[in-house]
Design an enzyme around this catalytic site. Structure first.
Site, PDB file in Angstrom:
ATOM      1  N   GLN A   1      38.046 -16.930  17.654  1.00  0.00           N
ATOM      2  CA  GLN A   1      39.440 -17.363  17.575  1.00  0.00           C
ATOM      3  C   GLN A   1      40.323 -16.162  17.260  1.00  0.00           C
ATOM      4  OE1 GLN A   1      39.663 -21.260  15.098  1.00  0.00           O
ATOM      5  NE2 GLN A   1      37.664 -20.396  14.685  1.00  0.00           N
ATOM      6  N   ASN A   2      39.692 -15.030  16.986  1.00  0.00           N
ATOM      7  CA  ASN A   2      40.452 -13.844  16.580  1.00  0.00           C
ATOM      8  C   ASN A   2      41.045 -13.132  17.788  1.00  0.00           C
ATOM      9  OD1 ASN A   2      39.603 -14.576  14.083  1.00  0.00           O
ATOM     10  ND2 ASN A   2      37.939 -13.086  13.980  1.00  0.00           N
TER      11      ASN A   2
ATOM     12  N   HIS B   1      41.837 -17.532  21.687  1.00  0.00           N
ATOM     13  CA  HIS B   1      43.263 -17.514  21.370  1.00  0.00           C
ATOM     14  C   HIS B   1      43.980 -16.275  21.907  1.00  0.00           C
ATOM     15  CE1 HIS B   1      42.477 -20.495  17.801  1.00  0.00           C
ATOM     16  NE2 HIS B   1      42.445 -21.076  18.980  1.00  0.00           N
TER      17      HIS B   1
ATOM     18  N   TYR C   1      55.127  -9.503  15.676  1.00  0.00           N
ATOM     19  CA  TYR C   1      53.841  -9.209  16.319  1.00  0.00           C
ATOM     20  C   TYR C   1      53.584  -7.708  16.384  1.00  0.00           C
ATOM     21  CZ  TYR C   1      52.404 -13.919  17.235  1.00  0.00           C
ATOM     22  OH  TYR C   1      51.960 -15.211  17.054  1.00  0.00           O
TER      23      TYR C   1
ATOM     24  N   CYS D   1      54.074 -11.839  30.698  1.00  0.00           N
ATOM     25  CA  CYS D   1      55.432 -12.301  30.966  1.00  0.00           C
ATOM     26  C   CYS D   1      55.600 -13.697  30.363  1.00  0.00           C
ATOM     27  CB  CYS D   1      55.660 -12.323  32.475  1.00  0.00           C
ATOM     28  SG  CYS D   1      57.181 -13.169  32.958  1.00  0.00           S
TER      29      CYS D   1
ATOM     30  N   ASN E   1      30.649 -18.817   5.064  1.00  0.00           N
ATOM     31  CA  ASN E   1      32.008 -18.890   4.526  1.00  0.00           C
ATOM     32  C   ASN E   1      31.896 -18.955   3.003  1.00  0.00           C
ATOM     33  OD1 ASN E   1      34.745 -19.748   3.877  1.00  0.00           O
ATOM     34  ND2 ASN E   1      34.918 -20.460   5.985  1.00  0.00           N
TER      35      ASN E   1
END
Ligand code: OAD
Length: 257
Positions: A102-103, A120, A68, A128, A217
């Site tokens: 959703q990003n 998200h 990450y 934590c 799209n």
């Protein structure tokens, strides 16, 4: 450039509430990789089970945290593109705009969009792993560990504040998104494969409640057969053109606000 049909342009021009659902394709042109595109997609190279589940983190927190950190570096250097800017402009052209994303990269907010719901989470925030309480950047920068410890629980760790597979979405965000889906009269789904639930259901929910739905799209998705129009192209170009079209329509029809 494919244009919005006259009928849908009128619906958009007359809409009281517009909802825009964005996915990874929205950030692709800012240099943030998508998840499922062939070759460049994150889940084409890595296994989600190894990196994006609570079990993966518990099994190997350092590996997940490090992965990450690499994605955070990409996000920190990313800048919004013309499509993000178009959505900021759209806010001034319609009475109410809800951006549901959703990003996890915060690019809509960086561009200047005001009402953004993050379904998200956000990769630049941490929390934590045990309690879910937020952990500040100052605390993290003071840690020399491979995985920063939690300030709240002895032996606990910090983790990115994103939704992993098998986890529920933040309740407030999901409620706000569902409310927008039910209330909007025009819905734009941009840059998402429409595969991941519950986000994928939002445009269908909007459709069921009488909204017009369009998809932006380059590729077909499960939403495509249900959409009133599919604009095949890149989010930056199509959104910029859409907002130009709307702006001209408002001007020509004397509806400039
Ligand atoms: P995906 O990676 O599944 O899909 C990206 C979509 O964007 C594809 O349909 C592409 O065709 C399209 N696309 C690519 N470049 C584009 C461009 N420049 N303009 C417009 N569209 C473009 O991403 P999502 O649908 O957002 O979840 O994935 C949903 C969720 O799956 C993510 O939020 C993430 C992932 O696992 C979590 O992290 C919880």
């Amino acid at each position: 450039m494919q244009l919005l049909s006259e009928e849908l342009l009128r619906s958009l021009g007359e809409a009281r509430h517009v909802m825009v659902l964005t996915g990874a394709g929205m950030s692709a042109e800012s240099g943030v990789p998508t998840f499922r595109d062939a070759q460049s997609g994150i889940w084409e190279k890595f296994r989600a089970e190894d990196l994006a589940t609570p079990e993966a983190f518990e099994a190997n927190p350092a590996r997940v945290w490090q992965w990450y950190e690499e994605r955070r570096a990409i996000v920190r250097s990313a800048r919004p593109h013309a499509g993000h800017q178009a959505l900021v402009m759209l806010e001034s052209l319609v009475p109410e705009l809800s951006v549901i994303t959703q990003n996890v990269d915060g690019l809509h907010q960086l561009a200047g969009s005001k009402k953004v719901t993050e379904l998200h989470g956000n990769i630049l925030r941490s929390k934590c792993h045990v309690t879910g309480r937020p952990i500040s950047a100052e605390w993290l920068s003071g840690s020399a560990h491979a995985v920063p410890p939690s300030p709240y629980v002895s032996g606990g760790f910090a983790r990115p504040d994103v939704v992993w597979f098998g986890e529920v979405l933040p309740r407030q965000a999901l409620e706000a998104a569902m409310q927008a889906a039910v209330q909007c009269d025009f819905c734009i789904s941009a840059g998402t494969t429409s595969l991941v639930q519950p986000a994928a259901s939002l445009p269908l929910m909007a459709l069921e409640h009488g909204a017009a739905v369009i998809e932006i799209n380059p590729s077909e998705t499960p939403l495509s057969p249900h959409a009133d129009q599919c604009l095949r192209g890149l989010a930056s170009e199509v959104l910029a053109s859409l907002v130009n079209q709307l702006s001209s329509w408002k001007h020509d029809s004397g509806q400039g606000r």
